[in-house]
Design a protein around this motif. Sequence first.
Motif, short mmCIF file in Angstrom:
data_model
loop_
_atom_site.label_atom_id
_atom_site.label_comp_id
_atom_site.label_asym_id
_atom_site.label_seq_id
_atom_site.Cartn_x
_atom_site.Cartn_y
_atom_site.Cartn_z
N PRO A 1 0.82 -1.22 0.00
CA PRO A 1 0.00 0.00 0.00
C PRO A 1 0.85 1.27 0.00
O PRO A 1 2.02 1.23 0.37
CB PRO A 1 -0.82 -0.12 1.29
CG PRO A 1 -0.09 -1.11 2.13
CD PRO A 1 0.64 -2.02 1.22
N ALA B 1 3.80 2.49 2.74
CA ALA B 1 4.23 1.38 3.61
C ALA B 1 5.74 1.40 3.85
O ALA B 1 6.24 0.77 4.78
CB ALA B 1 3.82 0.05 2.99
N GLU C 1 9.52 -1.47 -8.21
CA GLU C 1 8.69 -1.03 -7.08
C GLU C 1 7.41 -0.43 -7.59
O GLU C 1 7.42 0.41 -8.49
CB GLU C 1 9.45 0.03 -6.25
CG GLU C 1 8.61 0.49 -5.06
CD GLU C 1 8.95 1.90 -4.55
OE1 GLU C 1 10.14 2.25 -4.48
OE2 GLU C 1 8.00 2.63 -4.21
N LEU D 1 7.91 0.75 15.31
CA LEU D 1 6.66 1.18 15.96
C LEU D 1 6.21 0.21 17.04
O LEU D 1 5.26 0.48 17.78
CB LEU D 1 5.54 1.35 14.92
CG LEU D 1 5.74 2.40 13.83
CD1 LEU D 1 4.53 2.47 12.91
CD2 LEU D 1 6.01 3.78 14.43
N ALA E 1 12.96 -0.01 7.94
CA ALA E 1 13.81 0.61 6.91
C ALA E 1 14.53 1.81 7.51
O ALA E 1 15.69 2.07 7.19
CB ALA E 1 12.96 1.04 5.72
N1 GTP Z 1 8.68 4.73 11.61
C1 GTP Z 1 9.05 4.36 10.39
N2 GTP Z 1 8.73 5.10 9.31
C2 GTP Z 1 9.14 4.69 8.09
C3 GTP Z 1 9.90 3.49 7.92
N3 GTP Z 1 10.13 3.33 6.61
C4 GTP Z 1 9.55 4.37 5.98
N4 GTP Z 1 8.95 5.19 6.87
C5 GTP Z 1 8.23 6.44 6.58
O1 GTP Z 1 7.03 6.13 5.88
C6 GTP Z 1 6.75 7.12 4.90
C7 GTP Z 1 6.59 6.48 3.53
O2 GTP Z 1 7.84 5.92 3.13
P1 GTP Z 1 8.16 5.54 1.62
O3 GTP Z 1 9.44 4.78 1.64
O4 GTP Z 1 8.07 6.72 0.75
O5 GTP Z 1 6.94 4.59 1.32
P2 GTP Z 1 6.42 4.02 -0.09
O6 GTP Z 1 5.73 2.74 0.24
O7 GTP Z 1 7.53 3.96 -1.06
O8 GTP Z 1 5.39 5.14 -0.51
P3 GTP Z 1 4.70 5.35 -1.95
O9 GTP Z 1 5.74 5.11 -3.00
O10 GTP Z 1 4.20 6.75 -1.89
O11 GTP Z 1 3.60 4.35 -1.98
C8 GTP Z 1 7.90 8.13 4.97
O12 GTP Z 1 7.51 9.21 5.76
C9 GTP Z 1 9.00 7.35 5.64
O13 GTP Z 1 9.88 8.16 6.36
C10 GTP Z 1 10.25 2.73 9.09
O14 GTP Z 1 10.90 1.71 9.05
N5 GTP Z 1 9.79 3.21 10.29
#
Ligand code: GTP
Length: 329
Positions: A66, A69, A156, A207, A240
């Motif tokens: 999603p 994520a 991705e 978390l 991550a």
């Molecule tokens: N607490 C926490 N936040 C995280 C972690 N990994 C990513 N985030 C946060 O989650 C948000 C989304 O991260 P992305 O890596 O852009 O997620 P994505 O799945 O690629 O998002 P889309 O490409 O927009 O679907 C960002 O604000 C990140 O900083 C993690 O391991 N822990």
Amino acid sequence: MIPLELPDPLQLAEAIVQGNRSAVANALNIIDNKRPEAKECSAQLLSALPQKKLLEEGHLIGITGPPGAGKSSLVSALIHIWRKAGVSIGVLAVDPSSRISGGALLGDRLRIKLPQFDEGLFIRSLASRGHLGGLASEVWPMGLVLLACFDLVIIETIGVGQTEIDIANVSDTVCYIAQPASGDSIQYLKSGVMEIPDVLVVNKSDLGTPAKKTARELTRCLVPPESQTDWSIPVHLVSASEGSGIEKLAQIFEEHRAWLSQANKLTSSRVEHQAAWGIKLLREEFGRHGLELVGGETTLLQQWTSHVASPLEIFEVFRKKILTHWKKI
Ligand SMILES: Nc1nc2c(ncn2[C@@H]2O[C@H](COP(=O)(O)OP(=O)(O)OP(=O)(O)O)[C@@H](O)[C@H]2O)c(=O)[nH]1
Ligand SMILES: [Mg+2]
């Protein structure tokens, strides 16, 4: 219209195989170009790529899940580990939800943190969706170009509806990234509409309890493998942002790749994937009715997977066949 300046496809293919990143960038631009001469050039290019690389080597990993994520954050973390180990990587970040084509906006959304200039890493974002929803048809040939150049290819994409099927049809290993404390992932697994991914990951383990709870719930949804030689789908917790569990995830991917080879599934599934994409392209061009003219999708699929030729050659054979029938109507 100004004529396009196109390279010699054979020379371009050779440069790609030798690891030339600008040749890869050039090839992806040609594939992305809708002009007929560019289509012709990309067809010749794909036929010139070594079949052994496209069918037996490398590793294509699809990362889906999603929005938000943490897919991109996780890909960045994995890239650091793989690059340290000397593995070359090509990444295709596809955003089928975007209505803006090009990629300017996506640069922002990509959030893949890049190391300084690195010959062994190539990242391209693609903000486009297919005519019938799902991944744009360019994703498949682009994936093949990356596979011909890099040890590892990552695709991705946000996982919604048809993209789930499409990502499974382009990857050797499908990895689903779940968002903690969101029912979406559980719903997704229980729906049974899509095939279950090969690797399930719960990101944001930092978390605490919500992440652990989601991992437990996902595990409960899984059916144990029927035999000991089957792949057992892992549910793996990572963060991550803190970098925990990432090395283990890289290892899980390697194990799945090794299992595919051992079980003689790598080549056969790539042939099936190529057939699925080829048929998707034909369906986009001629509609279901067009496919019925040559016996329908199931027949096409059977005929495709029993051919030994370059995927583009087979595609052209079927295309001409449909066109011949089409003209008779
Ligand atoms: N607490 C926490 N936040 C995280 C972690 N990994 C990513 N985030 C946060 O989650 C948000 C989304 O991260 P992305 O890596 O852009 O997620 P994505 O799945 O690629 O998002 P889309 O490409 O927009 O679907 C960002 O604000 C990140 O900083 C993690 O391991 N822990
Ligand atoms: Mg992302």
